[in-house]
Enzyme design. Structure first.
Site, PDB file in Angstrom:
ATOM      1  CD  GLU A  25      -7.067   2.987   8.398  1.00 21.02           C
ATOM      2  OE1 GLU A  25      -8.099   2.427   8.164  1.00 21.02           O
ATOM      3  OE2 GLU A  25      -6.692   4.656   7.389  1.00 21.02           O
ATOM      4  CG  ASP A  48      -7.604   0.188   4.672  1.00 20.48           C
ATOM      5  OD1 ASP A  48      -8.105   0.292   5.208  1.00 20.48           O
ATOM      6  OD2 ASP A  48      -6.900   0.217   3.106  1.00 20.48           O
TER       7      ASP A  48
END
Length: 229
Positions: free
Chosen positions: A125, A54
């Site tokens: 992610e 992320d």
């Protein structure tokens, strides 16, 4: 299992990832429901890699936006939040066929986990996190730019109504939905002025004033994005 299945290795290569350390890629594709992802196992699920990925994704996209646009910070933040949102990550994961290679427990798969936006977004992610560990930032950034090319060149996060943009920001950052409240009304009916407060729990508030409630809400949402977005 500490080795990638040949078909998964081939798939990762086909979408631009370079694989050296099988273990980290297996981890990126492993949901917590999978029977190998136990605290007493050599294997783990994707949560830690999701956390890392992320941040890598955010940095890469922020860099692209900074160099590509002369927009003010509020606009850049609005677009960044849209581009790195869970929904955007899930679209990319679905487009590259990630669901076929995710390791899910039997019940999670039967419950539709392979097509869950939440799981697909998390796995995307995690794959970015795995790439960062296995190949470094620059190589990972180039893969991100290739995979996100359509999103970056499209209208994602651009010129949205401020209320829609704020709602998307809240959802993308796992915040409560914005709340609007008229805090003041002044003037005669033909020239009324409304002040609206918008708040997002545990984030903050902003205000907007206009000649209609709707316009005041719009201005409040825009003010919120410029301050907190």
């Amino acid at each position: 299992m500490t080795q990638l299945p040949p078909e998964t290795r081939a798939w990762l290569g086909s979408v631009g990832f370079s694989v050296s350390n099988d273990r980290v890629w297996l981890e990126a594709l492993t949901h917590g429901s999978f029977n190998g992802a136990r605290s007493d196992s050599d294997e783990a699920d994707y949560q830690r890699l999701e956390f890392l990925g992320d941040r890598v994704l955010g940095l890469a996209i922020a860099g692209w936006l900074y160099h590509d646009s002369a927009s003010r910070e509020g606009r850049l933040s609005q677009r960044l939040n849209a581009l790195v949102s869970g929904a955007s990550c899930a679209r990319i994961a679905r487009a590259i066929g990630a669901s076929s290679h995710m390791r899910l427990g039997k019940q999670a798969r039967e419950d539709g986990g392979a097509d869950s936006d939440n799981i697909l977004g998390d796995v995307m992610e995690a794959l970015i996190g795995a790439s960062f560990l296995d190949n470094g930032y620059e190589a990972t950034r180039e893969v991100i730019y290739r995979l996100w090319h359509g999103e970056l060149s499209g209208d994602v996060g651009k010129a949205k109504h401020p209320k829609s943009a704020l709602q998307e920001w809240a959802a993308g950052n796992q915040r409560a939905m914005p709340r609007y409240e008229v805090t003041e009304r002044s003037g005669p009916d033909h020239a009324a002025r409304f002040t609206v407060r918008v708040s997002v729990h545990n984030v903050g508030t902003a205000h907007g004033t206009a000649s209609s409630k709707g316009e005041a809400e719009k201005r409040a949402a825009q003010a919120f994005l410029e301050e907190f977005g």
